[in-house]
Design an enzyme around this catalytic site. Structure first.
Site, PDB file in Angstrom:
ATOM      1  N   TYR A 128       0.850  -1.188   0.000  1.00  0.00           N
ATOM      2  CA  TYR A 128       0.000   0.000   0.000  1.00  0.00           C
ATOM      3  C   TYR A 128       0.887   1.241   0.000  1.00  0.00           C
ATOM      4  O   TYR A 128       1.779   1.373   0.848  1.00  0.00           O
ATOM      5  CB  TYR A 128      -0.937   0.029   1.208  1.00  0.00           C
ATOM      6  N   GLN A 189     -10.854   0.724   1.310  1.00  0.00           N
ATOM      7  CA  GLN A 189     -11.349  -0.165   0.257  1.00  0.00           C
ATOM      8  C   GLN A 189     -10.204  -0.931  -0.412  1.00  0.00           C
ATOM      9  O   GLN A 189     -10.385  -2.087  -0.833  1.00  0.00           O
ATOM     10  CB  GLN A 189     -12.172   0.602  -0.774  1.00  0.00           C
ATOM     11  N   SER A 235       5.350   9.560  11.986  1.00  0.00           N
ATOM     12  CA  SER A 235       6.806   9.432  12.033  1.00  0.00           C
ATOM     13  C   SER A 235       7.381  10.039  13.313  1.00  0.00           C
ATOM     14  O   SER A 235       6.806  10.960  13.897  1.00  0.00           O
ATOM     15  CB  SER A 235       7.411  10.133  10.815  1.00  0.00           C
ATOM     16  N   GLU A 325      10.923   5.564  16.712  1.00  0.00           N
ATOM     17  CA  GLU A 325      11.090   4.986  15.379  1.00  0.00           C
ATOM     18  C   GLU A 325      12.517   5.210  14.873  1.00  0.00           C
ATOM     19  O   GLU A 325      13.184   4.280  14.428  1.00  0.00           O
ATOM     20  CB  GLU A 325      10.081   5.631  14.423  1.00  0.00           C
ATOM     21  N   HIS A 326      12.977   6.451  14.907  1.00  0.00           N
ATOM     22  CA  HIS A 326      14.342   6.805  14.504  1.00  0.00           C
ATOM     23  C   HIS A 326      15.097   7.334  15.716  1.00  0.00           C
ATOM     24  O   HIS A 326      14.562   8.157  16.454  1.00  0.00           O
ATOM     25  CB  HIS A 326      14.342   7.905  13.439  1.00  0.00           C
ATOM     26  N   HIS A 418      -2.069 -39.002  21.840  1.00  0.00           N
ATOM     27  CA  HIS A 418      -0.702 -38.639  21.481  1.00  0.00           C
ATOM     28  C   HIS A 418       0.245 -39.799  21.765  1.00  0.00           C
ATOM     29  O   HIS A 418       1.097 -40.159  20.944  1.00  0.00           O
ATOM     30  CB  HIS A 418      -0.243 -37.406  22.285  1.00  0.00           C
TER      31      HIS A 418
END
Length: 427
Positions: A128, A189, A235, A325-326, A418
């Site tokens: 995406y 969608q 971000s 994140e960074h 088993h």
């Protein structure tokens, strides 16, 4: 930007608030997202086209959903040659890095038993690529190239339609990266179509890539129906800076991340009160004239915090608590602190490693965990496009050596079938 020192009463509450940003976002979006997903599952292409008209104001026929090879070919004539060269340069770097992540099938002998694992690429993945406020050919490269390296045969890209056609940079990047199908559909969608499949868009095994809160919520709600990479949010960048860091560099790096989105979050942790003050001043100055000045300004004024601490070790503790994140280490001898970093999506070490170099051409993936999920998620990698199956092979002789242990353990758990499945081999 707010400055908070470790001696201030507000320090711990502020840190706790930043570190606690990881709560699940999108609860308010779940009801409309579920309605769209249900409609796509029932209505297929018709529902996808209806929502495309409603949300993107673009009317398409089913035959227009898929981008044609001719349109992809024409996109090369709409960009400059040097721009195509830069996309190919970045692609080569990304491919070289992800080639090193390959995991091989392996086996070993344990007596007469053979044990191991086999690594298999996924059959089909969906990439995406958001539209809206910016164009992200780099995200196309970062998402699709690892899939190509992993051996995925079907790589499907979905991106929101535009009245003037899909941005040519996205189409060129997709072609360079080895995307096999491109569809002009975005939003919830698109996620629904990739997960459930329609007459035109066949379903995939996994969906990767960033998106807005509705796209992220759709991915989260469909986990289990389809695989996902992570639920990505706005971000983030945290900079750890010592007394010798250059305020101009620090300010520029903070704005580099803040310009992504009004909800982007940036933080500075430093041992220098003077650097903190100068950086805040320079951020305000450097904001002036940026193309995305309004976006970056909203991000900085809403979320940014400067933490002033006494030692770099204390700064590392703050960084681990925030799990950004960074994470940039603008310090002397940054490699000395590498083993102390426990939670970060990506690490930028030293004075001359701006976040932008990793966003585009360094090679490591820039699709990273946000919202403190770096505590348990990793950067997107080739491993997201493969799966591992265990291998177990026993001879009768080797099974006889272990069957008594097997039967005892099965008895402890109350599973006599088993035990009998092993015992049957010897009666």
């Amino acid at each position: 930007m707010k400055i908070v020192a470790s001696t201030d009463r507000a320090f711990l509450p502020t840190l706790k608030k930043v570190a606690g940003r990881s709560r699940v976002q999108g609860a308010a979006a779940e009801k409309p997202v579920r309605a769209i997903l249900d409609a796509v599952e029932r209505g297929g292409d018709k529902a996808v086209l209806r929502f495309t008209k409603r949300f993107d104001n673009v009317s398409l026929a089913p035959t227009q959903l898929k981008v044609s090879p001719e349109e992809i070919k024409e996109s090369y004539y709409k960009i400059r040659k040097e721009e195509g060269d830069s996309l190919r340069f970045a692609a080569q770097r990304i491919m070289a890095f992800h080639e090193r992540q390959r995991t091989k099938t392996w086996m070993y002998q344990d007596g007469a038993a053979t044990l191991g694992q086999v690594v298999t690429p996924l059959d089909a993945v969906g990439v995406y690529v958001p539209g809206g406020k910016a164009v992200y050919p780099s995200t196309v490269l970062m998402s699709a190239i690892p899939a190509k390296v992993a051996g995925v045969k079907r790589i499907v890209m979905c991106t929101p339609p535009q009245k003037g056609g899909i941005n040519p940079y996205l189409l060129v990047a997709a072609d360079i990266a080895g995307v096999t199908e491109i569809y002009r559909v975005g939003g919830v969608q698109a996620i629904g179509a990739l997960a459930f499949g329609t007459k035109t868009i066949l379903k995939v095994d996994k969906i990767v890539g960033p998106g807005n809160i509705y796209v992220a919520t759709a991915k989260r709600m469909l986990y289990g129906t389809v695989g996902i990479d992570m639920v990505a949010g706005p971000s983030e960048l945290l900079i750890v800076a010592d007394n010798d860091a250059k305020p101009a560099h620090v300010a520029a790096d903070l704005l580099c991340e803040a310009e992504h989105d009004e909800e982007a979050q940036v933080w500075l942790v430093t041992t220098s009160a003077s650097l903190a003050k100068e950086t805040v001043s320079l951020v305000e100055k450097q904001l002036k004239g940026l193309q995305r000045e309004k976006i970056a300004a909203k991000s900085v004024r809403k979320y940014s915090v400067v933490f002033v601490v006494t030692t770099i070790d204390e700064a590392i503790d703050v960084a681990n608590e925030i799990a950004a994140e960074h994470l940039t280490l603008s310090v002397d001898e940054p490699f000395d602190y590498l083993e102390k970093i426990r939670h970060a999506g990506a690490l930028f070490l030293g004075r001359y490693t701006p976040p932008s170099v990793a966003d585009y051409i360094a090679g490591p993936n820039h699709v990273l965990p946000t919202g403190a999920t770096a505590r348990f998620f990793s950067a997107l990698s080739i491993h997201d496009y493969t799966k591992i199956s265990n291998i177990v092979y026993y001879t009768k002789e080797e099974l006889s050596k272990v069957k008594d242990h097997l039967i005892r353990l099965a008895s402890i758990e109350g599973f006599d079938a088993h035990a009998k499945s092993a015992q049957s081999r010897f009666t």
